[in-house]
Design a protein around this motif. Structure first.
Motif, mmCIF file in Angstrom:
data_model
loop_
_atom_site.group_PDB
_atom_site.id
_atom_site.type_symbol
_atom_site.label_atom_id
_atom_site.label_comp_id
_atom_site.label_asym_id
_atom_site.label_seq_id
_atom_site.Cartn_x
_atom_site.Cartn_y
_atom_site.Cartn_z
ATOM 1 N N TYR A 33 0.894 -1.164 0.000
ATOM 2 C CA TYR A 33 0.000 0.000 0.000
ATOM 3 C C TYR A 33 0.932 1.214 0.000
ATOM 4 O O TYR A 33 1.968 1.194 0.691
ATOM 5 N N GLU A 34 0.553 2.268 -0.690
ATOM 6 C CA GLU A 34 1.455 3.429 -0.738
ATOM 7 C C GLU A 34 1.549 4.160 0.599
ATOM 8 O O GLU A 34 2.523 4.839 0.875
ATOM 9 N N HIS A 35 0.518 4.045 1.452
ATOM 10 C CA HIS A 35 0.574 4.767 2.726
ATOM 11 C C HIS A 35 1.393 4.014 3.775
ATOM 12 O O HIS A 35 1.707 4.560 4.826
ATOM 13 N N CYS A 36 1.739 2.764 3.494
ATOM 14 C CA CYS A 36 2.288 1.863 4.524
ATOM 15 C C CYS A 36 3.790 2.095 4.739
ATOM 16 O O CYS A 36 4.586 1.925 3.818
ATOM 17 N N PRO A 37 4.186 2.489 5.951
ATOM 18 C CA PRO A 37 5.615 2.783 6.180
ATOM 19 C C PRO A 37 6.512 1.545 6.046
ATOM 20 O O PRO A 37 7.672 1.671 5.658
ATOM 21 N N PHE A 38 5.975 0.366 6.349
ATOM 22 C CA PHE A 38 6.783 -0.854 6.182
ATOM 23 C C PHE A 38 7.044 -1.118 4.692
ATOM 24 O O PHE A 38 8.092 -1.647 4.327
ATOM 25 N N CYS A 39 6.074 -0.729 3.872
ATOM 26 C CA CYS A 39 6.233 -0.886 2.418
ATOM 27 C C CYS A 39 7.264 0.115 1.888
ATOM 28 O O CYS A 39 8.039 -0.217 0.983
ATOM 29 N N ILE A 51 17.934 -1.710 -8.103
ATOM 30 C CA ILE A 51 17.490 -3.015 -8.602
ATOM 31 C C ILE A 51 16.071 -2.846 -9.164
ATOM 32 O O ILE A 51 15.168 -2.405 -8.442
ATOM 33 N N PRO A 52 15.875 -3.177 -10.446
ATOM 34 C CA PRO A 52 14.526 -3.041 -11.006
ATOM 35 C C PRO A 52 13.560 -4.019 -10.336
ATOM 36 O O PRO A 52 13.953 -5.142 -10.006
ATOM 37 N N PHE A 53 12.335 -3.575 -10.122
ATOM 38 C CA PHE A 53 11.310 -4.457 -9.547
ATOM 39 C C PHE A 53 9.956 -3.944 -9.984
ATOM 40 O O PHE A 53 9.822 -2.804 -10.433
ATOM 41 N N GLN A 54 8.971 -4.828 -9.845
ATOM 42 C CA GLN A 54 7.611 -4.436 -10.193
ATOM 43 C C GLN A 54 6.872 -4.085 -8.911
ATOM 44 O O GLN A 54 6.876 -4.880 -7.955
ATOM 45 N N LEU A 55 6.257 -2.916 -8.896
ATOM 46 C CA LEU A 55 5.513 -2.478 -7.712
ATOM 47 C C LEU A 55 4.025 -2.694 -7.980
ATOM 48 O O LEU A 55 3.501 -2.190 -8.975
ATOM 49 N N VAL A 56 3.359 -3.434 -7.112
ATOM 50 C CA VAL A 56 1.922 -3.675 -7.271
ATOM 51 C C VAL A 56 1.216 -3.163 -6.015
ATOM 52 O O VAL A 56 1.532 -3.591 -4.899
ATOM 53 N N VAL A 57 0.295 -2.234 -6.217
ATOM 54 C CA VAL A 57 -0.485 -1.712 -5.086
ATOM 55 C C VAL A 57 -1.770 -2.528 -4.977
ATOM 56 O O VAL A 57 -2.570 -2.566 -5.917
ATOM 57 N N LEU A 58 -1.957 -3.173 -3.836
ATOM 58 C CA LEU A 58 -3.185 -3.938 -3.608
ATOM 59 C C LEU A 58 -4.279 -3.000 -3.119
ATOM 60 O O LEU A 58 -3.999 -1.984 -2.480
ATOM 61 N N MET A 59 -5.521 -3.348 -3.390
ATOM 62 C CA MET A 59 -6.641 -2.614 -2.814
ATOM 63 C C MET A 59 -6.669 -2.870 -1.307
ATOM 64 O O MET A 59 -6.424 -4.003 -0.861
ATOM 65 N N ASN A 60 -6.987 -1.839 -0.544
ATOM 66 C CA ASN A 60 -6.935 -1.984 0.908
ATOM 67 C C ASN A 60 -7.916 -3.025 1.458
ATOM 68 O O ASN A 60 -7.700 -3.575 2.539
ATOM 69 N N ASP A 61 -9.011 -3.277 0.738
ATOM 70 C CA ASP A 61 -9.983 -4.263 1.226
ATOM 71 C C ASP A 61 -9.816 -5.629 0.568
ATOM 72 O O ASP A 61 -10.669 -6.508 0.745
ATOM 73 N N ASP A 62 -8.738 -5.820 -0.171
ATOM 74 C CA ASP A 62 -8.476 -7.120 -0.791
ATOM 75 C C ASP A 62 -7.786 -8.009 0.247
ATOM 76 O O ASP A 62 -6.585 -7.900 0.489
ATOM 77 N N GLU A 63 -8.596 -8.856 0.878
ATOM 78 C CA GLU A 63 -8.030 -9.760 1.895
ATOM 79 C C GLU A 63 -7.496 -11.031 1.257
ATOM 80 O O GLU A 63 -6.513 -11.609 1.713
ATOM 81 N N GLN A 64 -8.166 -11.451 0.167
ATOM 82 C CA GLN A 64 -7.840 -12.769 -0.410
ATOM 83 C C GLN A 64 -6.434 -12.836 -0.982
ATOM 84 O O GLN A 64 -5.746 -13.851 -0.811
ATOM 85 N N THR A 65 -5.997 -11.771 -1.661
ATOM 86 C CA THR A 65 -4.685 -11.848 -2.336
ATOM 87 C C THR A 65 -3.554 -12.064 -1.327
ATOM 88 O O THR A 65 -2.799 -13.035 -1.444
ATOM 89 N N PRO A 66 -3.412 -11.191 -0.299
ATOM 90 C CA PRO A 66 -2.319 -11.429 0.648
ATOM 91 C C PRO A 66 -2.481 -12.719 1.446
ATOM 92 O O PRO A 66 -1.491 -13.424 1.696
ATOM 93 N N ILE A 67 -3.721 -13.054 1.824
ATOM 94 C CA ILE A 67 -3.934 -14.299 2.589
ATOM 95 C C ILE A 67 -3.536 -15.498 1.733
ATOM 96 O O ILE A 67 -2.898 -16.440 2.212
ATOM 97 N N GLY A 68 -3.852 -15.437 0.441
ATOM 98 C CA GLY A 68 -3.461 -16.515 -0.466
ATOM 99 C C GLY A 68 -1.950 -16.643 -0.601
ATOM 100 O O GLY A 68 -1.425 -17.730 -0.822
ATOM 101 N N MET A 69 -1.254 -15.523 -0.446
ATOM 102 C CA MET A 69 0.207 -15.528 -0.621
ATOM 103 C C MET A 69 0.943 -15.939 0.650
ATOM 104 O O MET A 69 1.876 -16.735 0.609
#
Ligand SMILES: N[C@@H](CCC(=O)N[C@@H](CS)C(=O)NCC(=O)O)C(=O)O
Length: 214
Positions: free
Chosen positions: A7-13, A25-43
């Motif tokens: 999340y862009e507001h997240c200091p740990f991020c 180092i090149p990397f892909q940045l993906v911002v998850l929706m704040n109410d998307d519980e399934q994606t992080p839980i799945g990971m």
């Protein structure tokens, strides 16, 4: 390529993003929706960011992510820590985040692009005993207290590109906090702090929130 879910507001991020920027180092940045519980839980089994996807696995915990990326040659976080930096952070962190959260709830962060995502943040982050509106009503006094605290940081900043002279984990903690702080309007930065936060912003490729400060 590595992918970092944030999340862009997240200091740990911000901390996890910093190490990629500092090492270019090149990397892909993906911002998850704040109410998307399934994606992080799945990971990783729980709703949390940052999550790093690397070499076919998912990894939470900002400090583990930083240690892994910095272990790739050459390491950049080689400097010693100064306990006075952590002490300064600890003295003001709760004041800062009390002020930060209501502002974050109103800010144009991509993780709040839908009404339900922003509502989720309010539901989970607003403290019933101190509603966000009450925090914002008392902003003037709080910003004065924040400014007194920020003044005390000035003598600790030894160089514009490293708080202790050589990059260290203190820079990770300090810039992540100054990034959050940049969402608060009316903060006055002593010269050394101003130069430091602008230099780290450039080195890390992470814009400050000054243009959307509230
Ligand atoms: N120890 C973790 C903490 C990460 C953390 O607390 N992330 C927050 C965002 S700042 C989170 O994902 N909270 C769940 C939520 O916001 O719903 C780390 O250092 O990465």
């Amino acid at each position: 390529m590595d992918t970092l879910y944030v999340y862009e507001h997240c200091p740990f991020c911000i901390k996890a993003r910093m190490i990629f920027g500092l090492k270019a180092i090149p990397f892909q940045l993906v911002v998850l929706m704040n109410d998307d519980e399934q994606t992080p839980i799945g990971m990783v089994g729980r709703k949390v960011v940052p999550i790093l996807q690397t070499a076919g696995r998912f990894m939470p915990e900002s400090l583990d992510i930083i240690a892994l990326i910095d272990s790739r040659d050459p390491p950049v976080l080689t400097g010693a820590r100064n306990p006075a930096v952590a002490e300064w952070i600890n003295r003001g962190r709760s004041l800062l985040y009390r002020e930060f959260l209501p502002r974050a709830a109103m800010a144009p962060f991509p993780e709040f692009a839908t009404t339900s995502a922003r509502a989720y943040f309010l539901q989970h982050k607003e403290n019933a005993s101190t509603p966000f509106v009450t925090v914002l009503e008392n902003a003037a006094a709080a910003v004065e207290a924040v400014n007194a605290w920020v003044q005390e940081l000035a003598p600790l900043v030894q160089k514009p590109d490293a708080v202790n002279g050589t990059l260290s984990y203190d820079d990770i903690d300090l810039f992540a906090l100054l990034h959050s702080l940049s969402l608060i309007k009316g903060v006055q930065y002593p010269a050394s702090v101003q130069t430091y936060r602008q230099t780290l912003s450039k080195l890390c490729g992470i814009p400050l929130l000054d243009p959307v400060a509230i």
